[in-house]
Scaffold this motif. Sequence first.
Motif, PDB file in Angstrom:
ATOM      1  N   PRO A   1       0.836  -1.215   0.000  1.00 58.48           N
ATOM      2  CA  PRO A   1       0.000   0.000   0.000  1.00 58.48           C
ATOM      3  C   PRO A   1       0.864   1.257   0.000  1.00 58.48           C
ATOM      4  O   PRO A   1       1.888   1.312   0.682  1.00 58.48           O
ATOM      5  N   ARG A   2       0.445   2.252  -0.766  1.00 56.31           N
ATOM      6  CA  ARG A   2       1.225   3.480  -0.896  1.00 56.31           C
ATOM      7  C   ARG A   2       0.417   4.673  -0.391  1.00 56.31           C
ATOM      8  O   ARG A   2      -0.799   4.561  -0.217  1.00 56.31           O
ATOM      9  N   PRO A   3       1.055   5.798  -0.197  1.00 56.21           N
ATOM     10  CA  PRO A   3       0.321   6.989   0.224  1.00 56.21           C
ATOM     11  C   PRO A   3      -0.810   7.270  -0.756  1.00 56.21           C
ATOM     12  O   PRO A   3      -0.597   7.222  -1.975  1.00 56.21           O
ATOM     13  N   ALA A   4      -1.988   7.599  -0.211  1.00 55.84           N
ATOM     14  CA  ALA A   4      -3.163   7.674  -1.056  1.00 55.84           C
ATOM     15  C   ALA A   4      -3.416   9.073  -1.585  1.00 55.84           C
ATOM     16  O   ALA A   4      -4.118   9.259  -2.580  1.00 55.84           O
ATOM     17  N   ASN A   5      -2.866  10.088  -0.896  1.00 56.40           N
ATOM     18  CA  ASN A   5      -3.165  11.452  -1.334  1.00 56.40           C
ATOM     19  C   ASN A   5      -1.976  12.352  -1.042  1.00 56.40           C
ATOM     20  O   ASN A   5      -0.954  11.910  -0.479  1.00 56.40           O
ATOM     21  N   ALA A   6      -2.127  13.613  -1.412  1.00 57.59           N
ATOM     22  CA  ALA A   6      -1.024  14.566  -1.284  1.00 57.59           C
ATOM     23  C   ALA A   6      -0.576  14.718   0.166  1.00 57.59           C
ATOM     24  O   ALA A   6       0.615  14.823   0.454  1.00 57.59           O
ATOM     25  N   GLU A   7      -1.544  14.733   1.071  1.00 63.19           N
ATOM     26  CA  GLU A   7      -1.204  14.904   2.492  1.00 63.19           C
ATOM     27  C   GLU A   7      -0.366  13.720   2.993  1.00 63.19           C
ATOM     28  O   GLU A   7       0.648  13.885   3.681  1.00 63.19           O
ATOM     29  N   GLU A   8      -0.753  12.520   2.597  1.00 60.01           N
ATOM     30  CA  GLU A   8       0.019  11.332   2.998  1.00 60.01           C
ATOM     31  C   GLU A   8       1.407  11.310   2.353  1.00 60.01           C
ATOM     32  O   GLU A   8       2.380  10.844   2.949  1.00 60.01           O
ATOM     33  N   LEU A   9       1.469  11.844   1.140  1.00 57.59           N
ATOM     34  CA  LEU A   9       2.762  11.914   0.451  1.00 57.59           C
ATOM     35  C   LEU A   9       3.705  12.855   1.208  1.00 57.59           C
ATOM     36  O   LEU A   9       4.890  12.560   1.411  1.00 57.59           O
ATOM     37  N   ARG A  10       3.157  13.985   1.624  1.00 51.89           N
ATOM     38  CA  ARG A  10       3.936  14.966   2.395  1.00 51.89           C
ATOM     39  C   ARG A  10       4.467  14.329   3.671  1.00 51.89           C
ATOM     40  O   ARG A  10       5.649  14.454   4.014  1.00 51.89           O
ATOM     41  N   GLU A  11       3.576  13.613   4.366  1.00 55.69           N
ATOM     42  CA  GLU A  11       3.987  12.950   5.606  1.00 55.69           C
ATOM     43  C   GLU A  11       5.063  11.898   5.344  1.00 55.69           C
ATOM     44  O   GLU A  11       5.990  11.714   6.140  1.00 55.69           O
ATOM     45  N   THR A  12       4.925  11.206   4.213  1.00 53.56           N
ATOM     46  CA  THR A  12       5.916  10.181   3.873  1.00 53.56           C
ATOM     47  C   THR A  12       7.294  10.810   3.646  1.00 53.56           C
ATOM     48  O   THR A  12       8.308  10.282   4.088  1.00 53.56           O
ATOM     49  N   VAL A  13       7.305  11.961   2.978  1.00 59.69           N
ATOM     50  CA  VAL A  13       8.582  12.656   2.758  1.00 59.69           C
ATOM     51  C   VAL A  13       9.241  12.958   4.100  1.00 59.69           C
ATOM     52  O   VAL A  13      10.429  12.675   4.309  1.00 59.69           O
ATOM     53  N   LEU A  14       8.463  13.506   5.027  1.00 62.64           N
ATOM     54  CA  LEU A  14       9.025  13.884   6.326  1.00 62.64           C
ATOM     55  C   LEU A  14       9.451  12.658   7.127  1.00 62.64           C
ATOM     56  O   LEU A  14      10.486  12.661   7.799  1.00 62.64           O
ATOM     57  N   ARG A  15       8.667  11.599   7.029  1.00 65.71           N
ATOM     58  CA  ARG A  15       9.004  10.397   7.782  1.00 65.71           C
ATOM     59  C   ARG A  15      10.281   9.749   7.231  1.00 65.71           C
ATOM     60  O   ARG A  15      11.138   9.281   7.977  1.00 65.71           O
ATOM     61  N   MET A  16      10.359   9.747   5.914  1.00 65.92           N
ATOM     62  CA  MET A  16      11.521   9.098   5.290  1.00 65.92           C
ATOM     63  C   MET A  16      12.828   9.829   5.624  1.00 65.92           C
ATOM     64  O   MET A  16      13.829   9.203   5.959  1.00 65.92           O
ATOM     65  N   ILE A  17      12.823  11.161   5.545  1.00 61.85           N
ATOM     66  CA  ILE A  17      14.087  11.873   5.777  1.00 61.85           C
ATOM     67  C   ILE A  17      14.509  11.820   7.241  1.00 61.85           C
ATOM     68  O   ILE A  17      15.666  12.082   7.564  1.00 61.85           O
ATOM     69  N   ALA A  18      13.580  11.466   8.112  1.00 61.97           N
ATOM     70  CA  ALA A  18      13.927  11.333   9.523  1.00 61.97           C
ATOM     71  C   ALA A  18      14.326   9.906   9.878  1.00 61.97           C
ATOM     72  O   ALA A  18      14.756   9.634  10.998  1.00 61.97           O
ATOM     73  N   SER A  19      14.192   8.973   8.923  1.00 58.85           N
ATOM     74  CA  SER A  19      14.520   7.579   9.245  1.00 58.85           C
ATOM     75  C   SER A  19      16.042   7.437   9.369  1.00 58.85           C
ATOM     76  O   SER A  19      16.795   8.188   8.749  1.00 58.85           O
ATOM     77  N   PRO A  20      16.488   6.500  10.191  1.00 61.47           N
ATOM     78  CA  PRO A  20      17.925   6.438  10.517  1.00 61.47           C
ATOM     79  C   PRO A  20      18.843   6.354   9.307  1.00 61.47           C
ATOM     80  O   PRO A  20      19.916   6.937   9.303  1.00 61.47           O
ATOM     81  N   ASN A  21      18.439   5.633   8.270  1.00 56.14           N
ATOM     82  CA  ASN A  21      19.350   5.493   7.132  1.00 56.14           C
ATOM     83  C   ASN A  21      19.389   6.716   6.234  1.00 56.14           C
ATOM     84  O   ASN A  21      20.346   6.917   5.493  1.00 56.14           O
ATOM     85  N   LEU A  22      18.339   7.524   6.275  1.00 57.77           N
ATOM     86  CA  LEU A  22      18.291   8.672   5.362  1.00 57.77           C
ATOM     87  C   LEU A  22      18.551   9.995   6.073  1.00 57.77           C
ATOM     88  O   LEU A  22      18.753  11.019   5.428  1.00 57.77           O
ATOM     89  N   CYS A  23      18.555   9.987   7.388  1.00 57.04           N
ATOM     90  CA  CYS A  23      18.644  11.254   8.116  1.00 57.04           C
ATOM     91  C   CYS A  23      20.038  11.858   8.028  1.00 57.04           C
ATOM     92  O   CYS A  23      20.985  11.230   7.566  1.00 57.04           O
ATOM     93  N   ASP A  24      20.125  13.065   8.490  1.00 61.16           N
ATOM     94  CA  ASP A  24      21.376  13.818   8.550  1.00 61.16           C
ATOM     95  C   ASP A  24      22.393  13.064   9.422  1.00 61.16           C
ATOM     96  O   ASP A  24      22.088  12.658  10.541  1.00 61.16           O
ATOM     97  N   LYS A  25      23.617  12.900   8.905  1.00 60.46           N
ATOM     98  CA  LYS A  25      24.635  12.146   9.645  1.00 60.46           C
ATOM     99  C   LYS A  25      25.662  13.065  10.327  1.00 60.46           C
ATOM    100  O   LYS A  25      26.743  12.614  10.710  1.00 60.46           O
ATOM    101  N   THR A  26      25.300  14.333  10.453  1.00 62.00           N
ATOM    102  CA  THR A  26      26.267  15.276  11.031  1.00 62.00           C
ATOM    103  C   THR A  26      26.732  14.865  12.421  1.00 62.00           C
ATOM    104  O   THR A  26      27.893  15.075  12.786  1.00 62.00           O
ATOM    105  N   TRP A  27      25.827  14.243  13.204  1.00 58.77           N
ATOM    106  CA  TRP A  27      26.218  13.841  14.567  1.00 58.77           C
ATOM    107  C   TRP A  27      27.479  12.981  14.506  1.00 58.77           C
ATOM    108  O   TRP A  27      28.353  13.065  15.372  1.00 58.77           O
ATOM    109  N   VAL A  28      27.573  12.156  13.469  1.00 62.16           N
ATOM    110  CA  VAL A  28      28.755  11.301  13.306  1.00 62.16           C
ATOM    111  C   VAL A  28      29.893  12.072  12.650  1.00 62.16           C
ATOM    112  O   VAL A  28      31.010  12.115  13.155  1.00 62.16           O
ATOM    113  N   THR A  29      29.611  12.704  11.518  1.00 66.19           N
ATOM    114  CA  THR A  29      30.711  13.216  10.694  1.00 66.19           C
ATOM    115  C   THR A  29      31.385  14.437  11.311  1.00 66.19           C
ATOM    116  O   THR A  29      32.532  14.718  10.988  1.00 66.19           O
TER     117      THR A  29
END
Lengths: 847, 235
Positions: free
Chosen positions: A460-488
């Motif tokens: 199942p995929r995001p059904a509408n624009a609002e869900e798509l927006r939320e998916t973008v925010l959720r994805m960039i906050a996920s551990p593999n995609l998030c900012d790695k500055t804490w490490v680097t």
Amino acid sequence: MTTQPETATSGAEAARGVPNQPPAAAAPITKPSGFAATDVLVNEFEEGPDTVQRAAATPDELQPHADLGLKDDEYTRIREILGRRPTASELAMYSIMWSEHCSYKSSKVHLREFVKKVPKNTRMLAGIGENAGVVQISEKIAVTFKVESHNHPSYVEPYQGAATGVGGIVRDILAMGARPVAVMDPLRFGAADHPDTARVLPGVVAGIGGYGNCLGLPNIGGEIVFDPCYQGNPLVNALSIGVLPVERLQKKEATGVGNVVVLLGARTGRDGIGGVSVLASATFDEEAEQRRPSVQVGDPFMEKLLIESCLELYDAGLVSGIQDLGGAGLTCALTETAAAAGTGMRVWLERVPLREASMSPTEILASESQERMLLIVTPENLDKVLAVAEKWGVWATAIGEVTAASADGSPGRLLITWNDHVVVDVPPGSLADDGPVYERPMREPSDLILLQADRAETLPRPANAEELRETVLRMIASPNLCDKTWVTEQYDRYVLGNTVLAQPEDSGVLRIDEETGLGVALSVDGNGRFARLDPYEGAKLALAEAYRNVAVTGAEPIAVTDCLNFGSPEDPAVMWQFAQAVNGLADGCQQLGTPVTGGNVSFYNQTGAAAIHPTPVVGVMGIFDDVTRRIPMGFPAPAKAGGDLLYLLGETRLELSGSEWAWVTHGHLGGRPPKVDLAAEQALGALMGRASKAGLVSAAHDLSDGGLSQVLVESCLRYNVGAKVTLPEDGTSPFVHLFSESAGRAVVAVPRGHEKAFTALAAEHGVPCTPIGVTSEETALEVRGQFSIPLDELRTAFSATLRDLFGGTAELVSRHAEATEAEPTAVRSVTLEITDPQAPGGPIGNA
Amino acid sequence: MRIGVVTFPGSLDDGDAARAARIAGAEAVRLWHGDPDLHRVDAVVLPGGFSYGDYLRCGAIARFAPVMESIIDAARGGLPVLGICNGFQVLCEAHLLPGALTRNQHLHFRNRDQWLRVEATNTAWTNRFAPGQEILIPVKNGEGCFVADQRTLDQLEGEGRVIARYIRGNPNGSQRDIAGITNEAGNVVGIMPHPEHAVEALTGPSLDGLGFFTSVLRSLAGASADGQLAGGQQR
């Protein structure tokens, strides 16, 4: 008894060292206690060392070969080679050199693919089998680079394991005659929120930083990936790159009968005994933590001095042969240098400077103490070598000499004595080259068909624009995609002053020649999930991604190194994955014309029956004739009204299996990985090279994990520049456009006025080039018809994750201000007393 | 003008400091820790790194190096000396500057591009900046948290001897956001961030670091050259 030598013997002068470090004093002989690995090795003290003479006299004495990791038939072969039972020291040496880590006994038959399929190349000066591959990048300059694993030690003792991983690869680079100029670290950990990850990750990062920073090597890139499959087997790979004048290339051969064997660097201690055999060549069990003594302990300051002294020795032409001491320590260095030359070697083991005087000959041979190099020097140069060592405050000790090959022309023997007891007498080639070779059984994993049938494209995929927006925010906050500055930001990326690009850019870019601007780009990539779904394609995808990362900066990719991280080779399914991955990588390299110059295999990344995902990590190096034309990943502030034009290069397909989206939103892994088209990767690379030379592109970012959404967010946040994006209306849904992980793609920003030239160039190279919008003066990422997200909101989601998980480095200004208000003078004066004992109570500073 | 750059065992940014001096128009002269001869240099930079492995305490061993004996004497006689990062730590250990640099409050090494405000422009190393000028310079240290007792801090502030302060975030917890200080005479300056890493557009976040090196050239050129250079002061 172990003492420092007092007198010169056979042309080899007495040991010299740092004046303020006294030689190891003679100590009463006692049996050392407490070390699991050591106990197995050391049984030589009660009746003196186990000598060759004694071994010949007591052929039936039981030996602990199985405890040392040697199979029965391997033990039998050793007895055949020697014509007697091995001494305790010899047994330890065979167990180390014939371990998986040193002998590549399970991988050798497969690694031949790299040699068989090596593309034609005139740049390669040294390749597989050397300490590191060497590639010529101009008439006078060559670079050497290699990636290696230090996985097991980093799990057992994260700080020292990771630190010595950096130290080890840097010495490999140094041994080729190069000045090391940068490091990179591809890392993999278990689930980000698992309690043990909170133990392993901060220690590993601090270890890499602690060692690399103190060594003065910029850390210019790497990877941090989280997946539960690495929970009990984190992967700590370390890459280093060095630069050398072509004529300074060093050899490891111990040539020249009568030449002196010099041990340079740190004194030898009991750390790291059994590192390669007990630790690296076996799967973990519940007692992994007890193996801490098998982890080496690093001293980056000593390594820095070692680097400077070696470089001075090279430049003065004082070195005939050199080999670093890493895994397998003195055993490996002595046997490999002698075996490579076909000569023999005579070593007086009691001359080795020790940290602990009570070390047995076996321990001295097996120790993996860090920061040591083995030099072969002519007798007339010995004094000069010792003088250079003394200048840098490094121990240098003549411990032996090169001896002739046998009268019948067969290679010489390695003869090692310890206080006049002959403890080793072996043909060095039998250890270094004639280790066992296995053709292990292979079988496709039984679950693979079902796994591949379970496709993510049906989730199942995001059904509408609002869900798509939320998916973008959720994805960039996920551990593999998030900012790695804490490490680097725990790594120094500026030291040496030649870092042109570093993390989070697609590649690390270094200036090599200040006069001409000659430079290199380096990227390391791997995707264990793709490789789990299809190891052949997964390895090719790792290669394609690293190649693309290098190419989008404008560099021309020319050479490859790899670190192949797998489970137990004794598992046919793992062995099948390994063979597939090697084949995929070899085929890919052949097609791209980029040879594998060297690398490393790490097996036994397995706890119990649970192996990690097959994880081939691939490093690609490219060159710049002029590094000032490098293309960064961040959208620049719009120079002209209307912003730069954004184009998507390559083709987006419905490819969600193995994607970050499937994992983050559904915890799903199944299906087949994205299609690899290496011809398309080459076309994209050629286009980017031309565009860079013509100055047509202001930013470029490779698409991989997280797809287009991730790239837009990262490129916007880099310099806080917004973008207005219009997704193509081509029948593919906005969601697929944003989150598909199709390979062979990049986003570029083209300044207005260059668009015709750029699109014509893309057409010429046959690269699909789709306009997708413009950069914007508004600080928001807008996807027309779908959503608009302010950059501040994106940044908050992107940058909080690691800090929240691992803590600690929130801005100090506010915290400090609070502390100042809440706790006035008293706290400060206490701090002062602790930190400035030189001036207690008195006025500080008297300038 | 000859700017000497000291190499201790474990110095790391010595090459960078020498490069920055050259870019600023000076002749860079390498000084060796074991050689007390200053080779007729007009100014000295103590570079960043981990001198003597930072064993015992950062800068504590370097302070006793033969070259430091000469530098301490010369600095008291007015020789311009800039200590960057580890060099700042050495200057504090040598008591050429007050206070001490301790472990970052968050206990991590931190490398980032850091905004500073130049507070004092009457020193040998900062006279080409404008008072209050904001500059962007990389910071990278594990032990850069400046501490001193209250009286010393008040004295530094009162005498205008805080030469630069962290703004938009304090990277290490330094008291009063202090990034750099000077001695009473203004010839000795210690700064935690690394001006030598901000001297080229290709490799640095700005060119702001160059000002430290051009400042010392101006102060060495003396009053006569002062008038000629004044026009180029603002970058």
